[in-house]
Design an enzyme around this catalytic site. Sequence first.
Site, PDB file in Angstrom:
ATOM      1  N   ASP A 135     -22.575  11.638  21.069  1.00 13.72           N
ATOM      2  CA  ASP A 135     -21.989  11.137  19.830  1.00 13.72           C
ATOM      3  C   ASP A 135     -20.741  10.316  20.132  1.00 13.72           C
ATOM      4  O   ASP A 135     -20.620   9.754  21.226  1.00 13.72           O
ATOM      5  CB  ASP A 135     -21.671  12.301  18.886  1.00 13.72           C
ATOM      6  CG  ASP A 135     -21.945  11.967  17.426  1.00 13.72           C
ATOM      7  OD1 ASP A 135     -21.290  11.038  16.922  1.00 13.72           O
ATOM      8  OD2 ASP A 135     -22.796  12.628  16.812  1.00 13.72           O
ATOM      9  N   HIS A 154     -17.222  11.028  13.708  1.00 15.27           N
ATOM     10  CA  HIS A 154     -18.617  11.438  13.590  1.00 15.27           C
ATOM     11  C   HIS A 154     -18.967  12.560  14.569  1.00 15.27           C
ATOM     12  O   HIS A 154     -19.592  13.566  14.202  1.00 15.27           O
ATOM     13  CB  HIS A 154     -19.508  10.211  13.827  1.00 15.27           C
ATOM     14  CG  HIS A 154     -20.955  10.412  13.503  1.00 15.27           C
ATOM     15  ND1 HIS A 154     -21.852  10.891  14.425  1.00 15.27           N
ATOM     16  CD2 HIS A 154     -21.672  10.181  12.369  1.00 15.27           C
ATOM     17  CE1 HIS A 154     -23.062  10.940  13.881  1.00 15.27           C
ATOM     18  NE2 HIS A 154     -22.981  10.517  12.630  1.00 15.27           N
ATOM     19  N   SER A 196     -27.502  12.584   9.988  1.00 14.37           N
ATOM     20  CA  SER A 196     -26.580  12.915  11.081  1.00 14.37           C
ATOM     21  C   SER A 196     -26.009  14.310  10.902  1.00 14.37           C
ATOM     22  O   SER A 196     -25.614  14.956  11.876  1.00 14.37           O
ATOM     23  CB  SER A 196     -25.419  11.909  11.130  1.00 14.37           C
ATOM     24  OG  SER A 196     -25.797  10.723  11.763  1.00 14.37           O
TER      25      SER A 196
END
Length: 767
Positions: free
Chosen positions: A148, A220, A540
């Site tokens: 990520d 994220h 996600s």
Amino acid sequence: MVSHIPCYVCLTFVSISHLVSTLAESDNYIIHMDVSEKPKDFGSHLEWYLSTLTSALETSKLNTTNSFSTSTSKLIYSYTHVIDGFAASLSLSEIEALKSSPGFVSSIKDLPVKADTTHSPDFLGLNGKSGLWPVTDYGQDVIIGVVDTGIWPESESYNDKGISEVPSRWKGQCEFGTEFNTSFCNKKLIGARFFNKGLIAKYPNVTNTIKNSTRDTDGHGTHTSSTAAGNYVQGASYFGYATGTARGIAPKARVAMYKALWDEGAYSSDIMAAIDQAILDGVDVISLSLGIDGVPLHTDPIAIATFGALKKGVFVSTSAGNRGPLLGTLHNGIPWVLTVAAGTMDRDYNGVVTLGNGVQLLGSSLYIGKWNSSSNKIPIVFFDACDNLKALQKVAYKIVVCQDKKGSLSNQVQNAYDAKVVAAVFITNVTDLVSYIRTSFPSIFLNMKNGETVKDYIKTSESNPKASLEFKKTTLGIKPSPRVSSYSSKGPSISCPFVLKPDIMAPGSLVLASWPPKIPVAYEGSSLLYSEFNLLSGTSMSCPQAAGVAALLKSAHPDWSPAAIRSAMMTTSDAFDNTLNPITDLGDDNHPASPFAFGAGHINPNKALDPGLIYDVNAQDYVNVLCGLNYTNQQIQIITKSASNNCSNTSLNLNYPSFVAFFNAKGSNPSFKSVREFHRTMTNVGEGQSTYVASVTPIKEIKVSVTPEKLVFKNKNEKQSFKLSIEGPQKLKEQLVFGYLRWVDSASKRVVSSPIVATSYSSEFVS
């Protein structure tokens, strides 16, 4: 504008004055009412609740103020779906008076609630008394690798309290980098590496801005990794929303971060390097909240890299994509990974509109700014479609009410922002408001019914109509839940349509998880706002939820293959919501969701612990499918890393816990029938003898038969095979029809469920 950044009261011998004081002390109560006793004179439940509360206050000897105005202030919520009733702040004498009211059922003290944020562990049924958590010690010693944007190691989600020593089998390391010391790793965060050589090679000038470290500069990666395996953090919230104790799905699992996504871009070479290193380091599960659209398996770096993971026994969870609601929009439709769709939870974020007549209306809102008019009412005006920007700019100090017409909600929100209105109320029949409710100005989104109440009040008000707004409300127990999120990408898989994708659905909408405190989450006016937790939506977010469940299953069953874990998750998933009706699809006008939307169903971790039977798959089975896709030996070699691939048993009939048949022959006669056959082998992972009987739900236009209809297992790990046949017209009238094959063991009550899809969907798959 929508912001995308992204006690018991113990009575003893006391004085009369102290007794009165005690009786007058207020507490919050949830009041259950019998709505069948609501008099017809009341137009709404809310009016009845207020009247009931007013009568109770008048009966109470301690109340000396205006009862109606007091009841309005004491009413906290008026529930519509979660229960029939309301919540109110009441004294002991007031609650006693309320108990004699017509329709009163019961009252429950609103005790401090530990909302286990991201709430998804609770919603998924995980608890410390039974099931996966106690059996696996919350995932202790299982290692989840996350590819990520990096990680914020100082986050409390990565504290190592209660975590044992790092497993001796771990070969990874914590790399030193810009603003990232090796000392940041601990017994929880056991690995941190970064990969950007491909990016730098593509854009050499990025070396001027790129920070060479695993430090998360986006947010994220911190969010996804803490969703999968974050440790306990008390007092977590998003500016007062979703308050509780944060924890991941596998709170004692270890985290290893592989940063391959950068602010400056992301390239497949870096992603493949990250996956490769994760396999070498010894991770058990990989979570990939990323993907590539429209490429065949042999040129898909995710497909290629994850086949290597498969051969090493590493489970891979991937995101389905956020291009829904149309069919054929899914990515990561790879046969050897888990492809995860996104759904909602039973938690809503709300604001309350209180009209001048005391009526309170609950709506959706994630406004996090300062609002000083929660008690002081200000003028409210109806502006219809809010499509006249110049007129909106002249509204002055008023709450503007806009009504969504013909899908104009986005424009209305933008116009309200551009006009700098003080606050807005939006009336809409949109049921998936995830992308709207996080506004930088005070706003509340009401459904059509509540909206009509507002409009009627404004229209009939004899004096200047006014209202107040209140924010930062969180409601649990929302029904129906879950539902498929409208943005969640759908199958069939373009790269391999003969394997039904997605596989499963997990919570993905407005998931609360850790966030870097130096990266803004929203803005108010020109001011940036920061938080240690953030609410995000997308596949996600659902992908790491499934990765966390896979980690727990890996801990409980270390000898299971990735396919066995996937099978257990799929065959025990739920096709019904918390109202016991079929799960619906927000992207399809709330019609029952098809397996192209949510796969086998909504993930149920505790049931997956003991699935009874599994569909297992080995590497050669996947090769047989690649051969069936007419891949050349060279193309297969790219994926398998073997030049000697055996295509003697070419087959598209993968031993998968789902079935998809295409009836889309061009120019065919609809009266002509054709048959699709599927062969499957099931392995008994339950203890002792068992007998399973096949049951198939009726499906329009097609006939399904199963041979044999009974499978008898005498021993654990014994295998039994069956054939499923689907007979239908050469071209279906419907785009898709679906049902379920369920193998039922009446003795153990186990049900092994698999979706069946027949479709006329036609699209040239990538080969």
